[in-house]
Design a protein around this motif. Structure first.
Motif, mmCIF file in Angstrom:
data_model
loop_
_atom_site.group_PDB
_atom_site.id
_atom_site.type_symbol
_atom_site.label_atom_id
_atom_site.label_comp_id
_atom_site.label_asym_id
_atom_site.label_seq_id
_atom_site.Cartn_x
_atom_site.Cartn_y
_atom_site.Cartn_z
ATOM 1 N N SER A 43 2.188 -3.083 5.273
ATOM 2 C CA SER A 43 3.089 -3.186 4.120
ATOM 3 C C SER A 43 4.544 -3.172 4.564
ATOM 4 C CB SER A 43 2.819 -2.059 3.128
ATOM 5 O OG SER A 43 1.549 -2.207 2.538
ATOM 6 N N ALA A 72 0.850 -1.186 0.000
ATOM 7 C CA ALA A 72 0.000 0.000 0.000
ATOM 8 C C ALA A 72 0.881 1.230 0.000
ATOM 9 C CB ALA A 72 -0.898 0.008 1.229
ATOM 10 N N ASN A 118 -7.783 -5.825 4.696
ATOM 11 C CA ASN A 118 -6.425 -5.296 4.566
ATOM 12 C C ASN A 118 -5.454 -6.424 4.210
ATOM 13 O OD1 ASN A 118 -4.174 -3.584 4.650
ATOM 14 N ND2 ASN A 118 -4.257 -3.289 6.856
ATOM 15 N N LYS A 143 -6.055 -7.490 0.577
ATOM 16 C CA LYS A 143 -5.573 -6.474 -0.371
ATOM 17 C C LYS A 143 -4.053 -6.436 -0.443
ATOM 18 C CE LYS A 143 -9.511 -3.383 -0.414
ATOM 19 N NZ LYS A 143 -10.040 -2.075 -0.024
ATOM 20 N N ARG A 144 -3.360 -6.867 0.583
ATOM 21 C CA ARG A 144 -1.897 -6.904 0.555
ATOM 22 C C ARG A 144 -1.378 -8.172 -0.113
ATOM 23 N NH1 ARG A 144 -3.662 -2.894 2.174
ATOM 24 N NH2 ARG A 144 -3.390 -2.575 -0.038
ATOM 25 N N LYS A 180 -2.646 0.052 6.621
ATOM 26 C CA LYS A 180 -2.120 -0.596 5.409
ATOM 27 C C LYS A 180 -0.653 -0.243 5.194
ATOM 28 C CE LYS A 180 -4.113 2.889 2.283
ATOM 29 N NZ LYS A 180 -5.072 3.092 1.211
#
Length: 171
Positions: free
Chosen positions: A121, A21, A150, A153-154, A117
């Protein structure tokens, strides 16, 4: 209070799966490693980050048990600061070629700004720099409603979901 604890386990087995992110305008934001084990500072972070999610496990440890974990070469803790104030942390626990994101979160006043995020990351990138073959994490229905999203999405993938009656320690 929910009656069933639903725990979701996720993993990443290739650094190419990682989708970092990027957040704009991160002035005043820094991430520093907790190089010297500081039991009281750690307890502060754990309590503040985890109180909304009913974190209990590390609060039940003796001083010696917690010191041993924090001093282990397999444990790394990075603290997110916003304008000098500790805003959250991520704790990695390495075991051979696998690393677990053991704890991760923000203090309540720092949620909703994209910092989660960003910190996640950072932790994922750090873990993959440790020459591992697998990175994993688990979350549950007591965690933030944004946690699972989260992780997905990572680049994490779900590999197991468990359901059990809510343990008494969460009541």
């Amino acid at each position: 209070m929910v009656e069933t604890l639903v725990t979701t386990y996720l993993e990443m087995t290739d650094p190419a799966e990682f989708k970092p992110a990027v957040i704009e305008n991160i002035q005043g934001v820094s991430i520093l490693g907790l190089e010297t084990p500081d039991r009281e500072f750690y307890r502060f972070l754990y309590r503040e980050v985890g109180k909304a999610w009913r974190w209990r496990d590390r609060l039940l440890l003796s001083d010696g048990e917690l010191t041993d974990i924090l001093a282990s070469a397999d444990t790394s803790i990075d603290v997110l600061y916003v304008n000098g104030a500790p805003a959250g942390y991520i704790e990695l626990s390495q075991c051979q070629k696998s690393t677990e994101i053991a704890y991760f979160g923000l203090r309540s006043g720092y949620c909703g700004r994209g910092l989660g995020k960003y910190l996640l990351s950072h932790g994922i990138a750090k873990a993959w720099n440790q020459n591992i073959q697998r990175l994993w994490v688990h979350t549950c229905n007591l965690d933030s409603v944004y946690a699972l999203d989260n992780y997905l999405k990572r680049g994490f993938k779900i590999y197991k979901v468990e359901e059990e009656p809510m343990p008494k320690k969460y009541f």
